[in-house]
Design a protein around this motif. Structure first.
Motif, mmCIF file in Angstrom:
data_model
loop_
_atom_site.group_PDB
_atom_site.id
_atom_site.type_symbol
_atom_site.label_atom_id
_atom_site.label_comp_id
_atom_site.label_asym_id
_atom_site.label_seq_id
_atom_site.Cartn_x
_atom_site.Cartn_y
_atom_site.Cartn_z
ATOM 1 N N CYS A 1 -1.509 14.851 -3.734
ATOM 2 C CA CYS A 1 -1.935 14.276 -2.447
ATOM 3 C C CYS A 1 -2.786 13.056 -2.794
ATOM 4 O O CYS A 1 -3.111 12.857 -3.959
ATOM 5 C CB CYS A 1 -2.762 15.273 -1.641
ATOM 6 N N VAL A 2 -3.150 12.277 -1.789
ATOM 7 C CA VAL A 2 -4.033 11.145 -2.090
ATOM 8 C C VAL A 2 -5.456 11.705 -2.201
ATOM 9 O O VAL A 2 -5.956 12.311 -1.249
ATOM 10 C CB VAL A 2 -3.961 10.060 -0.993
ATOM 11 N N PRO A 3 -6.105 11.549 -3.361
ATOM 12 C CA PRO A 3 -7.452 12.098 -3.502
ATOM 13 C C PRO A 3 -8.395 11.550 -2.427
ATOM 14 O O PRO A 3 -8.264 10.396 -2.017
ATOM 15 C CB PRO A 3 -7.885 11.630 -4.893
ATOM 16 N N ASN A 4 -9.365 12.379 -2.004
ATOM 17 C CA ASN A 4 -10.316 11.975 -0.938
ATOM 18 C C ASN A 4 -11.071 10.704 -1.285
ATOM 19 O O ASN A 4 -11.520 9.987 -0.406
ATOM 20 C CB ASN A 4 -11.382 13.057 -0.745
ATOM 21 N N ARG A 5 -11.265 10.514 -2.586
ATOM 22 C CA ARG A 5 -12.091 9.375 -3.000
ATOM 23 C C ARG A 5 -11.242 8.216 -3.513
ATOM 24 O O ARG A 5 -11.753 7.322 -4.190
ATOM 25 C CB ARG A 5 -13.115 9.829 -4.033
ATOM 26 N N PHE A 6 -9.960 8.217 -3.192
ATOM 27 C CA PHE A 6 -9.109 7.059 -3.502
ATOM 28 C C PHE A 6 -8.883 6.306 -2.201
ATOM 29 O O PHE A 6 -8.199 6.784 -1.293
ATOM 30 C CB PHE A 6 -7.788 7.510 -4.121
ATOM 31 N N ILE A 7 -9.479 5.123 -2.121
ATOM 32 C CA ILE A 7 -9.405 4.322 -0.896
ATOM 33 C C ILE A 7 -8.573 3.073 -1.196
ATOM 34 O O ILE A 7 -9.083 2.107 -1.776
ATOM 35 C CB ILE A 7 -10.830 3.895 -0.426
ATOM 36 N N PRO A 8 -7.290 3.048 -0.809
ATOM 37 C CA PRO A 8 -6.469 1.869 -1.128
ATOM 38 C C PRO A 8 -6.983 0.611 -0.406
ATOM 39 O O PRO A 8 -7.496 0.705 0.715
ATOM 40 C CB PRO A 8 -5.078 2.261 -0.596
ATOM 41 N N GLY A 9 -6.857 -0.511 -1.071
ATOM 42 C CA GLY A 9 -7.340 -1.762 -0.470
ATOM 43 C C GLY A 9 -6.482 -2.955 -0.861
ATOM 44 O O GLY A 9 -5.667 -2.871 -1.796
ATOM 45 N N HIS A 10 -6.655 -4.047 -0.118
ATOM 46 C CA HIS A 10 -5.896 -5.267 -0.404
ATOM 47 C C HIS A 10 -6.672 -6.492 0.074
ATOM 48 O O HIS A 10 -6.788 -6.711 1.280
ATOM 49 C CB HIS A 10 -4.529 -5.204 0.296
ATOM 50 N N PRO A 11 -7.214 -7.276 -0.851
ATOM 51 C CA PRO A 11 -7.873 -8.518 -0.435
ATOM 52 C C PRO A 11 -6.833 -9.562 -0.026
ATOM 53 O O PRO A 11 -5.880 -9.815 -0.772
ATOM 54 C CB PRO A 11 -8.625 -8.967 -1.695
ATOM 55 N N ILE A 12 -7.016 -10.138 1.159
ATOM 56 C CA ILE A 12 -6.070 -11.173 1.614
ATOM 57 C C ILE A 12 -6.629 -12.520 1.146
ATOM 58 O O ILE A 12 -7.081 -13.351 1.927
ATOM 59 C CB ILE A 12 -5.920 -11.146 3.150
ATOM 60 N N ALA A 13 -6.650 -12.649 -0.144
ATOM 61 C CA ALA A 13 -7.158 -13.875 -0.768
ATOM 62 C C ALA A 13 -6.475 -13.966 -2.109
ATOM 63 O O ALA A 13 -6.105 -12.949 -2.680
ATOM 64 C CB ALA A 13 -8.664 -13.775 -0.980
ATOM 65 N N LYS B 1 0.801 -1.222 0.000
ATOM 66 C CA LYS B 1 0.000 0.000 0.000
ATOM 67 C C LYS B 1 0.836 1.275 0.000
ATOM 68 O O LYS B 1 0.415 2.276 -0.554
ATOM 69 C CB LYS B 1 -0.976 0.009 1.207
ATOM 70 N N GLY B 2 2.030 1.248 0.618
ATOM 71 C CA GLY B 2 2.843 2.461 0.698
ATOM 72 C C GLY B 2 3.187 2.992 -0.689
ATOM 73 O O GLY B 2 3.115 4.196 -0.945
ATOM 74 N N ASN B 3 3.522 2.091 -1.604
ATOM 75 C CA ASN B 3 3.920 2.528 -2.946
ATOM 76 C C ASN B 3 2.748 3.141 -3.702
ATOM 77 O O ASN B 3 2.919 4.064 -4.482
ATOM 78 C CB ASN B 3 4.516 1.350 -3.726
ATOM 79 N N VAL B 4 1.541 2.624 -3.448
ATOM 80 C CA VAL B 4 0.350 3.140 -4.134
ATOM 81 C C VAL B 4 0.070 4.567 -3.659
ATOM 82 O O VAL B 4 -0.222 5.469 -4.455
ATOM 83 C CB VAL B 4 -0.870 2.226 -3.838
ATOM 84 N N VAL B 5 0.209 4.751 -2.352
ATOM 85 C CA VAL B 5 -0.003 6.078 -1.779
ATOM 86 C C VAL B 5 1.050 7.057 -2.312
ATOM 87 O O VAL B 5 0.729 8.174 -2.710
ATOM 88 C CB VAL B 5 0.020 5.973 -0.231
ATOM 89 N N ARG B 6 2.304 6.599 -2.392
ATOM 90 C CA ARG B 6 3.359 7.484 -2.925
ATOM 91 C C ARG B 6 3.094 7.810 -4.399
ATOM 92 O O ARG B 6 3.302 8.938 -4.831
ATOM 93 C CB ARG B 6 4.744 6.829 -2.754
ATOM 94 N N SER B 7 2.595 6.836 -5.159
ATOM 95 C CA SER B 7 2.261 7.087 -6.569
ATOM 96 C C SER B 7 1.178 8.151 -6.671
ATOM 97 O O SER B 7 1.260 9.060 -7.505
ATOM 98 C CB SER B 7 1.733 5.811 -7.241
ATOM 99 N N ALA B 8 0.133 8.014 -5.838
ATOM 100 C CA ALA B 8 -0.974 8.977 -5.885
ATOM 101 C C ALA B 8 -0.460 10.372 -5.552
ATOM 102 O O ALA B 8 -0.824 11.355 -6.207
ATOM 103 C CB ALA B 8 -2.079 8.555 -4.923
ATOM 104 N N ILE B 9 0.439 10.458 -4.570
ATOM 105 C CA ILE B 9 0.959 11.776 -4.174
ATOM 106 C C ILE B 9 1.791 12.374 -5.325
ATOM 107 O O ILE B 9 1.669 13.545 -5.647
ATOM 108 C CB ILE B 9 1.779 11.675 -2.866
ATOM 109 N N ARG B 10 2.595 11.503 -5.965
ATOM 110 C CA ARG B 10 3.392 12.000 -7.101
ATOM 111 C C ARG B 10 2.489 12.564 -8.203
ATOM 112 O O ARG B 10 2.772 13.588 -8.795
ATOM 113 C CB ARG B 10 4.223 10.847 -7.688
ATOM 114 N N LEU B 11 1.377 11.863 -8.466
ATOM 115 C CA LEU B 11 0.539 12.246 -9.599
ATOM 116 C C LEU B 11 -0.461 13.344 -9.276
ATOM 117 O O LEU B 11 -0.721 14.216 -10.094
ATOM 118 C CB LEU B 11 -0.235 11.021 -10.108
ATOM 119 N N PHE B 12 -1.082 13.254 -8.082
ATOM 120 C CA PHE B 12 -2.171 14.182 -7.758
ATOM 121 C C PHE B 12 -1.717 15.284 -6.793
ATOM 122 O O PHE B 12 -2.472 16.190 -6.507
ATOM 123 C CB PHE B 12 -3.338 13.444 -7.076
#
Ligand code: NAD
Length: 288
Positions: free
Chosen positions: A116-128, A103-114
């Motif tokens: 900041c992390v947009p309010n409506r971007f909710i990172p997730g990870h299914p443990i399956a 998740k850290g890399n996704v958040v850093r990507s969003a910050i690089r592009l936007f």
């Protein structure tokens, strides 16, 4: 349909995880229309033919512009590329999520592009998941009775968090919230380290001259322990680099632990050996 949560869900990356989510959303009627997009046209075609999606998007940007919810289900390294591609057409009301194993890399990507992390971007990870990949392995029941971790940020829109949580609950998952750093630490320990150890063990044994002979005599324990070494190498390459710091720390802790066991065996220190095995057995029985 009371369970219909939203209108148009676009799943980008129609492989094992994206295909399984699309299929679950569709079969359970959780949204009005499930649209799939994949840069591999064969995967997309297969997804449509298997009835995993309602529609296959020919044009990513047109589909992204119309979606109410976008799920990024591409490999970890491709998440930033896809985010950059869809950025120009994203509507402010569109809810974004992803399924990446780090998740850290996704958040850093969003910050690089936007910025900041947009309010409506909710990172997730299914443990399956499984060691399989590709849309042909998609399974609408994959997430049932499994956990999904979402890692909202302080600025996250609460309606968006609720919708993403409900989406996963509707496909049978139990949703947990965690902060981004904690997620990456926990997953380094419980998923990334064991996968990397399995790859390393099998690779080490496979270098031996009589490896075919060795593998022929492998019993259930070896198969259980090494099943995940059949996972997709590129996916694990991406995860290894994306969660580098947490993984290095876990490898160091593990190496120290193996070192203690090695020493106990070398010095025939039964107390130390039995201590390690007894503690591990108790811990394993506690969580199983
Ligand atoms: P997969 O290989 O089965 O599917 C990924 C799909 O993304 C492929 O069809 C590929 O063609 C497509 N793709 C790649 N780059 C793209 C791009 N730039 N644009 C559009 N499509 C693109 O992989 P998967 O196992 O479904 O993994 C997907 C994500 O889910 C990864 O981020 C992974 O970390 C995460 N994840 C996997 C598992 C698992 O056990 N496999 C579990 C939890 C989370």
């Amino acid at each position: 349909n009371v369970r219909c949560l939203t209108e148009r869900v676009l799943v980008i990356g129609l492989g094992l995880i994206g295909g399984s989510l699309a299929s679950a959303l569709r079969t359970r009627g959780i949204c009005r229309t499930v649209i799939g997009y994949d840069r591999d046209k064969d995967e997309l075609e297969t997804g449509l033919r298997l009835g995993i999606v309602d529609e296959a998007a020919a044009d990513l940007l047109a589909a992204a512009a119309q979606a109410d919810v976008i799920v990024l289900a591409v490999p970890v390294k491709a998440i930033e590329t896809v985010l950059a591609e869809i950025l120009p057409v994203l509507r402010t009301e569109t809810i974004l999520t992803d399924v990446g194993s780090v998740k850290g890399n996704v958040v850093r990507s969003a910050i690089r592009l936007f910025g900041c992390v947009p309010n409506r971007f909710i990172p997730g990870h299914p443990i399956a998941g499984s060691e399989k990949s590709g849309v042909a392995a998609a399974d609408a029941t994959l997430f049932e009775h499994h956990k999904v971790i979402i890692t909202p940020l302080p600025q996250s829109d609460s309606d968006a968090v609720t919708l993403i949580a409900r989406m996963w609950q509707a496909v049978g998952a139990q949703v947990l919230q965690m902060d981004v750093e904690r997620h990456d630490e926990v997953l380094a320990a419980t998923s990334h380290l064991p996968h990397l150890l399995a790859f390393s063990l099998v690779d080490t044994l496979a270098q031996e001259q009589d490896c075919n002979d060795i593998f022929r005599y492998a019993a259930g324990g070896f198969r259980d322990f090494t099943r995940v070494a059949a996972s997709d190498p590129t996916m694990w390459h991406d995860i290894g680099l994306a969660n580098k710091q947490a993984i290095l720390q876990k490898i160091d802790e593990f190496t120290a632990g193996v070192g203690r066991l090695r020493k106990a065996i070398e010095t025939e220190d039964s107390v130390a050996m039995l201590g390690i095995f007894t503690r591990a057995k108790a811990a394993r029985e506690h969580f199983s």
